[in-house]
Design a protein around this motif. Structure first.
Motif, PDB file in Angstrom:
ATOM      1  N   ALA A 279      14.974 -11.854   1.370  1.00  0.00           N
ATOM      2  CA  ALA A 279      13.741 -12.222   0.968  1.00  0.00           C
ATOM      3  C   ALA A 279      13.825 -13.625   1.875  1.00  0.00           C
ATOM      4  O   ALA A 279      12.729 -14.182   1.924  1.00  0.00           O
ATOM      5  N   LYS A 280      14.650 -13.966   2.644  1.00  0.00           N
ATOM      6  CA  LYS A 280      14.858 -15.133   3.424  1.00  0.00           C
ATOM      7  C   LYS A 280      14.734 -16.323   2.742  1.00  0.00           C
ATOM      8  O   LYS A 280      14.365 -16.303   1.358  1.00  0.00           O
ATOM      9  N   ASN A 281      15.013 -17.449   3.256  1.00  0.00           N
ATOM     10  CA  ASN A 281      15.279 -18.819   2.716  1.00  0.00           C
ATOM     11  C   ASN A 281      13.921 -19.725   2.450  1.00  0.00           C
ATOM     12  O   ASN A 281      13.237 -20.231   3.395  1.00  0.00           O
ATOM     13  N   SER A 282      13.189 -19.637   1.089  1.00  0.00           N
ATOM     14  CA  SER A 282      12.061 -20.474   0.831  1.00  0.00           C
ATOM     15  C   SER A 282      12.332 -21.965   0.190  1.00  0.00           C
ATOM     16  O   SER A 282      11.512 -22.592  -0.174  1.00  0.00           O
ATOM     17  N   PHE A 283      13.685 -22.350   0.153  1.00  0.00           N
ATOM     18  CA  PHE A 283      14.238 -23.356  -0.514  1.00  0.00           C
ATOM     19  C   PHE A 283      14.530 -24.449   0.386  1.00  0.00           C
ATOM     20  O   PHE A 283      15.153 -25.438   0.148  1.00  0.00           O
ATOM     21  N   THR A 284      14.125 -24.293   1.791  1.00  0.00           N
ATOM     22  CA  THR A 284      14.741 -25.299   2.603  1.00  0.00           C
ATOM     23  C   THR A 284      14.104 -26.633   2.468  1.00  0.00           C
ATOM     24  O   THR A 284      14.939 -27.679   2.796  1.00  0.00           O
ATOM     25  N   CYS A 285      13.123 -26.727   1.776  1.00  0.00           N
ATOM     26  CA  CYS A 285      12.448 -28.141   1.537  1.00  0.00           C
ATOM     27  C   CYS A 285      12.826 -28.698   0.284  1.00  0.00           C
ATOM     28  O   CYS A 285      12.197 -29.929  -0.006  1.00  0.00           O
TER      29      CYS A 285
ATOM     30  N   LYS B 157       0.858  -1.058   0.130  1.00  0.00           N
ATOM     31  CA  LYS B 157       0.054  -0.204  -0.081  1.00  0.00           C
ATOM     32  C   LYS B 157       0.868   1.259  -0.252  1.00  0.00           C
ATOM     33  O   LYS B 157       0.363   2.272  -0.569  1.00  0.00           O
ATOM     34  N   GLN B 158       2.122   1.211   0.532  1.00  0.00           N
ATOM     35  CA  GLN B 158       3.048   2.353   0.915  1.00  0.00           C
ATOM     36  C   GLN B 158       3.962   2.532  -0.237  1.00  0.00           C
ATOM     37  O   GLN B 158       4.416   3.500  -0.631  1.00  0.00           O
ATOM     38  N   LYS B 159       4.611   1.198  -0.666  1.00  0.00           N
ATOM     39  CA  LYS B 159       5.741   1.324  -1.433  1.00  0.00           C
ATOM     40  C   LYS B 159       5.785  -0.105  -2.216  1.00  0.00           C
ATOM     41  O   LYS B 159       5.132  -1.071  -2.124  1.00  0.00           O
ATOM     42  N   VAL B 160       6.687  -0.166  -3.026  1.00  0.00           N
ATOM     43  CA  VAL B 160       6.941  -1.259  -4.086  1.00  0.00           C
ATOM     44  C   VAL B 160       8.368  -1.910  -3.410  1.00  0.00           C
ATOM     45  O   VAL B 160       9.086  -1.299  -2.920  1.00  0.00           O
ATOM     46  N   HIS B 161       8.119  -3.340  -3.001  1.00  0.00           N
ATOM     47  CA  HIS B 161       9.383  -3.992  -2.513  1.00  0.00           C
ATOM     48  C   HIS B 161       9.673  -4.853  -3.318  1.00  0.00           C
ATOM     49  O   HIS B 161       9.278  -5.286  -4.382  1.00  0.00           O
ATOM     50  N   HIS B 162      11.129  -5.053  -3.381  1.00  0.00           N
ATOM     51  CA  HIS B 162      11.980  -5.774  -4.130  1.00  0.00           C
ATOM     52  C   HIS B 162      12.803  -6.727  -3.278  1.00  0.00           C
ATOM     53  O   HIS B 162      14.208  -6.540  -3.362  1.00  0.00           O
ATOM     54  N   PRO B 163      12.332  -7.864  -2.714  1.00  0.00           N
ATOM     55  CA  PRO B 163      13.089  -8.757  -2.058  1.00  0.00           C
ATOM     56  C   PRO B 163      14.060  -9.518  -2.997  1.00  0.00           C
ATOM     57  O   PRO B 163      13.516  -9.832  -3.988  1.00  0.00           O
ATOM     58  N   TYR B 164      15.042 -10.198  -2.456  1.00  0.00           N
ATOM     59  CA  TYR B 164      15.982 -11.068  -3.333  1.00  0.00           C
ATOM     60  C   TYR B 164      16.438 -12.032  -2.424  1.00  0.00           C
ATOM     61  O   TYR B 164      17.016 -11.708  -1.297  1.00  0.00           O
ATOM     62  N   ALA B 165      16.988 -13.092  -3.281  1.00  0.00           N
ATOM     63  CA  ALA B 165      17.910 -14.167  -2.386  1.00  0.00           C
ATOM     64  C   ALA B 165      18.868 -14.647  -3.249  1.00  0.00           C
ATOM     65  O   ALA B 165      18.492 -15.089  -4.391  1.00  0.00           O
ATOM     66  N   GLU B 166      19.933 -14.905  -2.880  1.00  0.00           N
ATOM     67  CA  GLU B 166      21.129 -15.505  -3.538  1.00  0.00           C
ATOM     68  C   GLU B 166      21.389 -17.014  -3.118  1.00  0.00           C
ATOM     69  O   GLU B 166      21.582 -17.015  -1.778  1.00  0.00           O
ATOM     70  N   TYR B 167      21.594 -18.189  -3.694  1.00  0.00           N
ATOM     71  CA  TYR B 167      22.255 -19.278  -3.136  1.00  0.00           C
ATOM     72  C   TYR B 167      23.511 -19.738  -3.898  1.00  0.00           C
ATOM     73  O   TYR B 167      23.649 -19.438  -5.011  1.00  0.00           O
TER      74      TYR B 167
ATOM     75  N   ARG C  99       4.831 -18.071  -4.900  1.00  0.00           N
ATOM     76  CA  ARG C  99       4.857 -18.224  -3.636  1.00  0.00           C
ATOM     77  C   ARG C  99       6.447 -18.320  -3.159  1.00  0.00           C
ATOM     78  O   ARG C  99       7.268 -18.780  -3.871  1.00  0.00           O
ATOM     79  N   TRP C 100       6.508 -17.519  -2.305  1.00  0.00           N
ATOM     80  CA  TRP C 100       7.848 -17.249  -1.404  1.00  0.00           C
ATOM     81  C   TRP C 100       7.545 -16.953   0.003  1.00  0.00           C
ATOM     82  O   TRP C 100       7.720 -15.917   0.301  1.00  0.00           O
ATOM     83  N   ASP C 101       7.281 -18.058   0.695  1.00  0.00           N
ATOM     84  CA  ASP C 101       6.408 -18.001   1.906  1.00  0.00           C
ATOM     85  C   ASP C 101       7.114 -17.313   3.049  1.00  0.00           C
ATOM     86  O   ASP C 101       6.680 -16.969   3.889  1.00  0.00           O
ATOM     87  N   THR C 102       8.490 -17.376   3.105  1.00  0.00           N
ATOM     88  CA  THR C 102       9.247 -17.127   4.093  1.00  0.00           C
ATOM     89  C   THR C 102       9.547 -15.567   4.073  1.00  0.00           C
ATOM     90  O   THR C 102       9.919 -14.872   5.088  1.00  0.00           O
ATOM     91  N   TRP C 103       8.883 -14.864   2.943  1.00  0.00           N
ATOM     92  CA  TRP C 103       9.075 -13.321   3.019  1.00  0.00           C
ATOM     93  C   TRP C 103       7.666 -13.096   3.336  1.00  0.00           C
ATOM     94  O   TRP C 103       6.703 -13.005   2.127  1.00  0.00           O
ATOM     95  N   GLY C 104       7.102 -12.617   4.572  1.00  0.00           N
ATOM     96  CA  GLY C 104       5.826 -12.199   4.753  1.00  0.00           C
ATOM     97  C   GLY C 104       5.709 -10.777   5.336  1.00  0.00           C
ATOM     98  O   GLY C 104       4.439 -10.839   5.986  1.00  0.00           O
ATOM     99  N   GLU C 105       6.415  -9.993   4.633  1.00  0.00           N
ATOM    100  CA  GLU C 105       6.087  -8.692   5.363  1.00  0.00           C
ATOM    101  C   GLU C 105       4.711  -8.087   4.927  1.00  0.00           C
ATOM    102  O   GLU C 105       4.230  -7.118   5.464  1.00  0.00           O
ATOM    103  N   VAL C 106       4.321  -8.214   3.661  1.00  0.00           N
ATOM    104  CA  VAL C 106       2.940  -7.829   3.154  1.00  0.00           C
ATOM    105  C   VAL C 106       2.262  -9.206   2.524  1.00  0.00           C
ATOM    106  O   VAL C 106       2.015  -9.453   1.430  1.00  0.00           O
TER     107      VAL C 106
END
Length: 248
Positions: free
Chosen positions: A164-170, A130-140, A222-229
């Motif tokens: 973005a936190k790790n959503s590849f744990t499984c 609602k307030q801004k555009v988010h650009h999370p990322y993750a590198e492996y 889906r990238w479930d571990t990034w749950g800010e919005v």
């Protein structure tokens, strides 16, 4: 007794010999193995290029030459929902979409890019709050896709950087699943992806960047571990790879 060939036949054979020698002398087109090599060679503009990672034949890819030092080979991109990602095994095997827009490179090509060269993976996401555009990322630090004989099984390393936190744990060692080839019962809900099999703790995992574009984070991209919005769907998703040590 030797036989003299007609003059016309001699001329034909001579022309054929000259043509063959010119064909053999013609230089074979040289392709770089990936976008990182193209970047090192001075191709620093993002766009579609031809590469040949293993000498088995060239194919086109989109090179991201601006993000995080450039040299990234884009293997998947979601932008606007214009391409249907709810596709069959053969579609995901060979690839589909438009490299200037949404596309999946193809599991066979991704295997060729990763089977003998150590690559890292970067996931870039976009989400409009609602307030801004988010650009999370993750590198492996490691990304390998096996051949079709192993159902394109995924080897994923440790998350090395990103917010973005790790959503590849499984997903480590998970096989690829599609709507017509699924041992996990996850594709009907979430779409094609590397879903864990027979997991009592992970179920269908915490990620799928090939989900329905217009759904929310629970059932779409889906990238479930990034749950800010959590109430807003992801509007962009991109997977790209780059070797640790690019060649010349």
């Amino acid at each position: 007794m030797s036989r003299i060939l007609p003059c016309s036949l001699q001329i034909f054979l001579l022309i054929s010999l000259i043509a063959r020698s010119q064909t053999l002398a013609r230089p074979v087109p040289s392709f770089k193995a990936n976008c990182a090599e193209l970047y090192k060679a001075g191709n620093t503009s993002s766009g579609v290029y031809s590469i040949d990672p293993d000498g088995l034949g060239a194919f086109d890819v989109y090179c991201d030459q601006s993000t995080a030092g450039g040299g990234w080979t884009v293997i998947q991109r979601r932008l606007d929902g214009s391409v249907n990602f709810n596709r069959s095994w053969c579609n995901y095997k060979h690839g589909f979409g438009n490299m200037s827009g949404e596309y999946w490179l193809g599991l066979d090509k991704i295997n060729r890019l990763t089977w003998r060269t150590k690559n890292k993976l970067r996931v870039d996401l976009e989400l409009r709050g609602k307030q801004k555009v988010h650009h999370p990322y993750a590198e492996y630090d490691l990304f390998v896709v096996e051949s079709e004989l192993k159902n394109y099984s995924l080897t994923i390393g440790e998350m090395s950087t990103g917010d973005a936190k790790n959503s590849f744990t499984c997903n480590h060692h998970a096989e690829f699943s599609t709507i017509d080839k699924d041992d996990t019962n996850c594709t009907k809900t979430f779409g094609a992806w590397w879903f864990p099999k027979n997991s009592s703790t992970c179920a269908c995992g915490y990620s799928n960047l090939n989900g329905n574009y217009h759904d929310d984070q629970m059932n779409g991209i889906r990238w479930d571990t990034w749950g800010e919005v959590p109430e807003a769907p992801f509007t962009k998703a991109e997977m790209k790879i780059k070797p640790d040590c690019p060649g010349k």
